[in-house]
Design a protein around this motif. Structure first.
Motif, PDB file in Angstrom:
ATOM      1  N   TYR A 155     -11.525   4.846 -10.300  1.00  0.00           N
ATOM      2  CA  TYR A 155     -10.755   3.595 -10.331  1.00  0.00           C
ATOM      3  C   TYR A 155      -9.489   3.723  -9.496  1.00  0.00           C
ATOM      4  O   TYR A 155      -9.141   2.813  -8.721  1.00  0.00           O
ATOM      5  CB  TYR A 155     -10.406   3.234 -11.773  1.00  0.00           C
ATOM      6  N   ALA A 156      -8.803   4.865  -9.626  1.00  0.00           N
ATOM      7  CA  ALA A 156      -7.566   5.062  -8.872  1.00  0.00           C
ATOM      8  C   ALA A 156      -7.841   5.131  -7.374  1.00  0.00           C
ATOM      9  O   ALA A 156      -7.085   4.575  -6.559  1.00  0.00           O
ATOM     10  CB  ALA A 156      -6.870   6.339  -9.344  1.00  0.00           C
ATOM     11  N   LEU A 157      -8.916   5.807  -6.998  1.00  0.00           N
ATOM     12  CA  LEU A 157      -9.274   5.876  -5.581  1.00  0.00           C
ATOM     13  C   LEU A 157      -9.578   4.495  -5.018  1.00  0.00           C
ATOM     14  O   LEU A 157      -9.192   4.174  -3.890  1.00  0.00           O
ATOM     15  CB  LEU A 157     -10.477   6.801  -5.392  1.00  0.00           C
ATOM     16  N   PHE A 158     -10.271   3.683  -5.804  1.00  0.00           N
ATOM     17  CA  PHE A 158     -10.600   2.328  -5.355  1.00  0.00           C
ATOM     18  C   PHE A 158      -9.336   1.482  -5.212  1.00  0.00           C
ATOM     19  O   PHE A 158      -9.166   0.766  -4.219  1.00  0.00           O
ATOM     20  CB  PHE A 158     -11.569   1.670  -6.330  1.00  0.00           C
ATOM     21  N   MET A 159      -8.448   1.555  -6.186  1.00  0.00           N
ATOM     22  CA  MET A 159      -7.253   0.719  -6.171  1.00  0.00           C
ATOM     23  C   MET A 159      -6.288   1.125  -5.059  1.00  0.00           C
ATOM     24  O   MET A 159      -5.544   0.295  -4.541  1.00  0.00           O
ATOM     25  CB  MET A 159      -6.550   0.777  -7.524  1.00  0.00           C
ATOM     26  N   ARG A 160      -6.282   2.409  -4.674  1.00  0.00           N
ATOM     27  CA  ARG A 160      -5.373   2.853  -3.605  1.00  0.00           C
ATOM     28  C   ARG A 160      -5.893   2.500  -2.211  1.00  0.00           C
ATOM     29  O   ARG A 160      -5.135   2.475  -1.253  1.00  0.00           O
ATOM     30  CB  ARG A 160      -5.171   4.377  -3.689  1.00  0.00           C
ATOM     31  N   ALA A 161      -7.199   2.246  -2.083  1.00  0.00           N
ATOM     32  CA  ALA A 161      -7.786   1.965  -0.772  1.00  0.00           C
ATOM     33  C   ALA A 161      -7.315   0.618  -0.238  1.00  0.00           C
ATOM     34  O   ALA A 161      -6.941  -0.283  -1.004  1.00  0.00           O
ATOM     35  CB  ALA A 161      -9.309   2.000  -0.867  1.00  0.00           C
ATOM     36  N   ASP A 162      -7.337   0.469   1.094  1.00  0.00           N
ATOM     37  CA  ASP A 162      -6.959  -0.814   1.676  1.00  0.00           C
ATOM     38  C   ASP A 162      -8.135  -1.782   1.579  1.00  0.00           C
ATOM     39  O   ASP A 162      -9.211  -1.439   1.085  1.00  0.00           O
ATOM     40  CB  ASP A 162      -6.488  -0.629   3.120  1.00  0.00           C
ATOM     41  N   PRO A 209      -4.936  12.317  -1.041  1.00  0.00           N
ATOM     42  CA  PRO A 209      -5.386  10.999  -1.518  1.00  0.00           C
ATOM     43  C   PRO A 209      -6.174  10.212  -0.476  1.00  0.00           C
ATOM     44  O   PRO A 209      -7.214   9.628  -0.783  1.00  0.00           O
ATOM     45  CB  PRO A 209      -4.071  10.291  -1.881  1.00  0.00           C
ATOM     46  N   GLY A 210      -5.694  10.194   0.776  1.00  0.00           N
ATOM     47  CA  GLY A 210      -6.403   9.449   1.811  1.00  0.00           C
ATOM     48  C   GLY A 210      -7.771  10.023   2.103  1.00  0.00           C
ATOM     49  O   GLY A 210      -8.742   9.281   2.292  1.00  0.00           O
ATOM     50  N   ILE A 211      -7.867  11.352   2.157  1.00  0.00           N
ATOM     51  CA  ILE A 211      -9.161  11.988   2.395  1.00  0.00           C
ATOM     52  C   ILE A 211     -10.113  11.706   1.233  1.00  0.00           C
ATOM     53  O   ILE A 211     -11.312  11.449   1.442  1.00  0.00           O
ATOM     54  CB  ILE A 211      -8.987  13.502   2.593  1.00  0.00           C
ATOM     55  N   ALA A 212      -9.595  11.749   0.006  1.00  0.00           N
ATOM     56  CA  ALA A 212     -10.433  11.478  -1.164  1.00  0.00           C
ATOM     57  C   ALA A 212     -10.969  10.054  -1.141  1.00  0.00           C
ATOM     58  O   ALA A 212     -12.141   9.812  -1.444  1.00  0.00           O
ATOM     59  CB  ALA A 212      -9.638  11.733  -2.439  1.00  0.00           C
TER      60      ALA A 212
END
Length: 222
Positions: free
Chosen positions: A18-25, A169-172
Protein backbone atom coordinates in the motif's frame (compact mmCIF):
# COMPACT_ATOMS: atom_id res chain seq x y z
CA UNK A 1 16.89 -1.34 21.80
CA UNK A 2 13.21 -0.37 21.70
CA UNK A 3 13.95 2.57 19.42
CA UNK A 4 15.73 0.24 16.95
CA UNK A 5 12.74 -2.09 16.87
CA UNK A 6 10.41 0.85 16.23
CA UNK A 7 12.62 2.12 13.40
CA UNK A 8 12.69 -1.33 11.78
CA UNK A 9 8.90 -1.63 12.08
CA UNK A 10 8.43 1.80 10.51
CA UNK A 11 10.81 0.91 7.68
CA UNK A 12 8.93 -2.33 6.95
CA UNK A 13 5.61 -0.48 7.02
CA UNK A 14 7.05 2.12 4.65
CA UNK A 15 7.77 -0.62 2.12
CA UNK A 16 4.35 -2.29 2.30
CA UNK A 17 2.44 -2.74 -0.96
CA UNK A 18 0.00 0.00 0.00
CA UNK A 19 2.80 2.41 0.89
CA UNK A 20 4.65 1.68 -2.34
CA UNK A 21 1.49 2.31 -4.34
CA UNK A 22 0.67 5.56 -2.54
CA UNK A 23 4.21 6.94 -2.97
CA UNK A 24 4.25 6.27 -6.74
CA UNK A 25 3.42 9.04 -9.20
CA UNK A 26 0.31 8.97 -11.38
CA UNK A 27 2.00 7.12 -14.28
CA UNK A 28 3.22 4.25 -12.13
CA UNK A 29 -0.12 4.17 -10.28
CA UNK A 30 -1.90 3.89 -13.63
CA UNK A 31 0.39 1.04 -14.67
CA UNK A 32 -0.24 -0.76 -11.37
CA UNK A 33 -4.00 -0.25 -11.73
CA UNK A 34 -3.98 -1.64 -15.29
CA UNK A 35 -1.96 -4.66 -14.21
CA UNK A 36 -4.24 -5.34 -11.25
CA UNK A 37 -7.27 -5.16 -13.56
CA UNK A 38 -5.60 -7.50 -16.07
CA UNK A 39 -4.83 -10.00 -13.32
CA UNK A 40 -8.43 -10.04 -12.06
CA UNK A 41 -9.71 -10.24 -15.64
CA UNK A 42 -7.54 -13.26 -16.46
CA UNK A 43 -8.73 -15.09 -13.33
CA UNK A 44 -12.37 -14.33 -14.17
CA UNK A 45 -11.97 -15.61 -17.75
CA UNK A 46 -10.12 -18.74 -16.61
CA UNK A 47 -12.72 -19.66 -13.98
CA UNK A 48 -15.60 -19.02 -16.39
CA UNK A 49 -13.99 -21.05 -19.20
CA UNK A 50 -13.09 -23.91 -16.86
CA UNK A 51 -16.69 -24.31 -15.67
CA UNK A 52 -17.99 -23.87 -19.23
CA UNK A 53 -15.70 -26.59 -20.59
CA UNK A 54 -16.56 -28.88 -17.71
CA UNK A 55 -20.23 -28.51 -18.64
CA UNK A 56 -19.52 -29.09 -22.33
CA UNK A 57 -17.64 -32.32 -21.60
CA UNK A 58 -20.50 -33.54 -19.40
CA UNK A 59 -23.05 -32.77 -22.12
CA UNK A 60 -20.83 -34.48 -24.71
CA UNK A 61 -20.68 -37.64 -22.62
CA UNK A 62 -24.48 -37.61 -22.26
CA UNK A 63 -24.95 -37.05 -26.00
CA UNK A 64 -22.56 -39.84 -26.98
CA UNK A 65 -24.15 -42.24 -24.51
CA UNK A 66 -27.61 -41.55 -25.92
CA UNK A 67 -26.51 -41.45 -29.55
CA UNK A 68 -24.77 -44.82 -29.48
CA UNK A 69 -27.42 -46.54 -27.39
CA UNK A 70 -28.93 -48.20 -30.46
CA UNK A 71 -31.94 -45.91 -30.81
CA UNK A 72 -33.55 -45.04 -34.14
CA UNK A 73 -32.53 -42.01 -36.14
CA UNK A 74 -36.01 -40.54 -35.76
CA UNK A 75 -35.83 -40.79 -31.97
CA UNK A 76 -32.41 -39.15 -31.94
CA UNK A 77 -33.69 -36.41 -34.22
CA UNK A 78 -36.63 -35.69 -31.91
CA UNK A 79 -34.36 -35.57 -28.85
CA UNK A 80 -31.37 -33.63 -30.15
CA UNK A 81 -31.88 -32.06 -33.57
CA UNK A 82 -35.22 -30.28 -33.23
CA UNK A 83 -33.99 -27.86 -30.56
CA UNK A 84 -30.19 -28.16 -30.43
CA UNK A 85 -28.61 -26.40 -27.47
CA UNK A 86 -25.01 -27.62 -27.32
CA UNK A 87 -22.27 -28.22 -29.94
CA UNK A 88 -22.80 -31.96 -30.50
CA UNK A 89 -26.54 -31.51 -31.04
CA UNK A 90 -25.97 -28.61 -33.43
CA UNK A 91 -23.42 -30.59 -35.41
CA UNK A 92 -25.89 -33.49 -35.57
CA UNK A 93 -28.66 -31.16 -36.75
CA UNK A 94 -26.39 -29.68 -39.43
CA UNK A 95 -25.48 -33.14 -40.68
CA UNK A 96 -29.13 -34.23 -40.81
CA UNK A 97 -29.94 -31.47 -43.30
CA UNK A 98 -27.67 -33.22 -45.82
CA UNK A 99 -28.51 -36.80 -44.84
CA UNK A 100 -30.47 -37.91 -47.91
CA UNK A 101 -29.47 -37.95 -51.55
CA UNK A 102 -26.38 -38.81 -53.54
CA UNK A 103 -22.98 -38.62 -51.85
CA UNK A 104 -24.69 -38.17 -48.48
CA UNK A 105 -21.54 -39.02 -46.55
CA UNK A 106 -19.48 -36.27 -48.20
CA UNK A 107 -22.19 -33.64 -47.86
CA UNK A 108 -22.87 -34.57 -44.21
CA UNK A 109 -19.14 -34.37 -43.51
CA UNK A 110 -18.89 -30.87 -44.99
CA UNK A 111 -22.01 -29.54 -43.28
CA UNK A 112 -21.25 -31.09 -39.91
CA UNK A 113 -17.58 -30.10 -40.16
CA UNK A 114 -18.46 -26.48 -40.89
CA UNK A 115 -20.83 -26.39 -37.92
CA UNK A 116 -18.17 -28.00 -35.70
CA UNK A 117 -15.75 -25.26 -36.74
CA UNK A 118 -18.27 -22.56 -35.83
CA UNK A 119 -18.95 -24.17 -32.46
CA UNK A 120 -15.24 -24.41 -31.67
CA UNK A 121 -14.75 -20.76 -32.62
CA UNK A 122 -17.50 -19.78 -30.18
CA UNK A 123 -16.06 -22.03 -27.48
CA UNK A 124 -12.58 -20.55 -27.83
CA UNK A 125 -13.82 -17.06 -26.97
CA UNK A 126 -11.70 -15.48 -24.23
CA UNK A 127 -8.48 -17.34 -24.99
CA UNK A 128 -7.25 -14.44 -27.09
CA UNK A 129 -7.61 -12.13 -24.11
CA UNK A 130 -5.59 -14.51 -21.95
CA UNK A 131 -2.87 -14.65 -24.60
CA UNK A 132 -2.79 -10.86 -24.81
CA UNK A 133 -2.51 -10.49 -21.04
CA UNK A 134 0.22 -13.13 -20.89
CA UNK A 135 2.31 -11.36 -23.53
CA UNK A 136 1.58 -7.71 -22.70
CA UNK A 137 1.58 -7.64 -18.88
CA UNK A 138 5.38 -8.07 -18.42
CA UNK A 139 6.07 -5.21 -20.85
CA UNK A 140 3.53 -2.95 -19.17
CA UNK A 141 5.17 -3.76 -15.82
CA UNK A 142 8.59 -3.08 -17.35
CA UNK A 143 7.39 0.31 -18.54
CA UNK A 144 6.30 1.11 -14.98
CA UNK A 145 9.69 -0.04 -13.71
CA UNK A 146 11.62 2.13 -16.16
CA UNK A 147 9.47 5.14 -15.35
CA UNK A 148 9.89 4.54 -11.61
CA UNK A 149 13.67 4.25 -11.90
CA UNK A 150 13.77 7.51 -13.87
CA UNK A 151 11.85 9.17 -11.04
CA UNK A 152 14.24 7.65 -8.51
CA UNK A 153 17.25 9.09 -10.34
CA UNK A 154 15.56 12.48 -10.54
CA UNK A 155 14.99 12.36 -6.77
CA UNK A 156 18.64 11.47 -6.19
CA UNK A 157 19.78 14.34 -8.41
CA UNK A 158 17.44 16.79 -6.70
CA UNK A 159 18.50 15.79 -3.19
CA UNK A 160 22.16 15.34 -4.14
CA UNK A 161 22.23 12.41 -1.75
CA UNK A 162 23.02 8.81 -2.69
CA UNK A 163 22.08 7.47 0.72
CA UNK A 164 20.22 4.15 0.56
CA UNK A 165 17.27 5.71 2.36
CA UNK A 166 16.85 8.07 -0.58
CA UNK A 167 17.44 5.51 -3.34
CA UNK A 168 15.58 2.49 -1.95
CA UNK A 169 11.95 3.80 -2.00
CA UNK A 170 12.07 4.75 -5.69
CA UNK A 171 13.71 1.48 -6.70
CA UNK A 172 11.16 -0.47 -4.64
CA UNK A 173 8.27 1.33 -6.33
CA UNK A 174 9.77 0.57 -9.74
CA UNK A 175 10.29 -3.11 -9.00
CA UNK A 176 6.77 -3.37 -7.59
CA UNK A 177 5.44 -2.59 -11.08
CA UNK A 178 7.50 -5.44 -12.55
CA UNK A 179 6.24 -7.79 -9.84
CA UNK A 180 2.64 -6.89 -10.67
CA UNK A 181 3.34 -7.49 -14.35
CA UNK A 182 4.62 -10.99 -13.62
CA UNK A 183 1.73 -11.59 -11.22
CA UNK A 184 -0.68 -10.90 -14.08
CA UNK A 185 1.29 -12.68 -16.81
CA UNK A 186 2.31 -15.98 -15.19
CA UNK A 187 -1.22 -17.18 -14.25
CA UNK A 188 -2.50 -16.03 -17.65
CA UNK A 189 0.11 -18.21 -19.40
CA UNK A 190 -0.81 -21.20 -17.23
CA UNK A 191 -4.53 -20.67 -17.78
CA UNK A 192 -4.06 -20.26 -21.55
CA UNK A 193 -2.05 -23.47 -21.91
CA UNK A 194 -4.38 -25.53 -19.70
CA UNK A 195 -7.55 -24.28 -21.39
CA UNK A 196 -6.04 -24.70 -24.87
CA UNK A 197 -5.19 -28.32 -24.10
CA UNK A 198 -8.71 -28.92 -22.77
CA UNK A 199 -10.25 -27.30 -25.84
CA UNK A 200 -8.04 -29.39 -28.12
CA UNK A 201 -9.40 -32.55 -26.49
CA UNK A 202 -12.96 -31.33 -26.91
CA UNK A 203 -12.28 -30.35 -30.53
CA UNK A 204 -10.83 -33.79 -31.29
CA UNK A 205 -13.92 -35.35 -29.73
CA UNK A 206 -16.18 -33.19 -31.88
CA UNK A 207 -14.20 -33.94 -35.05
CA UNK A 208 -14.40 -37.65 -34.28
CA UNK A 209 -18.18 -37.38 -34.08
CA UNK A 210 -18.25 -35.60 -37.46
CA UNK A 211 -16.34 -38.48 -39.03
CA UNK A 212 -18.61 -41.06 -37.43
CA UNK A 213 -21.72 -39.17 -38.51
CA UNK A 214 -20.57 -38.98 -42.12
CA UNK A 215 -19.75 -42.70 -42.06
CA UNK A 216 -23.26 -43.46 -40.78
CA UNK A 217 -24.78 -41.31 -43.53
CA UNK A 218 -22.67 -43.11 -46.14
CA UNK A 219 -23.79 -46.54 -44.91
CA UNK A 220 -27.39 -45.42 -44.65
CA UNK A 221 -27.35 -44.17 -48.24
CA UNK A 222 -26.02 -47.45 -49.65
Amino acid sequence: MESSVVEVAQAVEGFSFYALFMRADWVVKSVMGILAFMSVWSWAIAIDKAFHLRGLHAKARHFEREFWAGRSLDALTDQFAKNPREPFSRVFAAGLREWNGDNAGGRVSKAAGAEAGRQMTNTEGGLGILATIASAAPFIGLFGTVWGIMNAFRSIAASQDTNLAVVAPGIAEALFATALGLLAAVPAVIFFNALSANLAKYGARLDGFVDELSALAERDGN
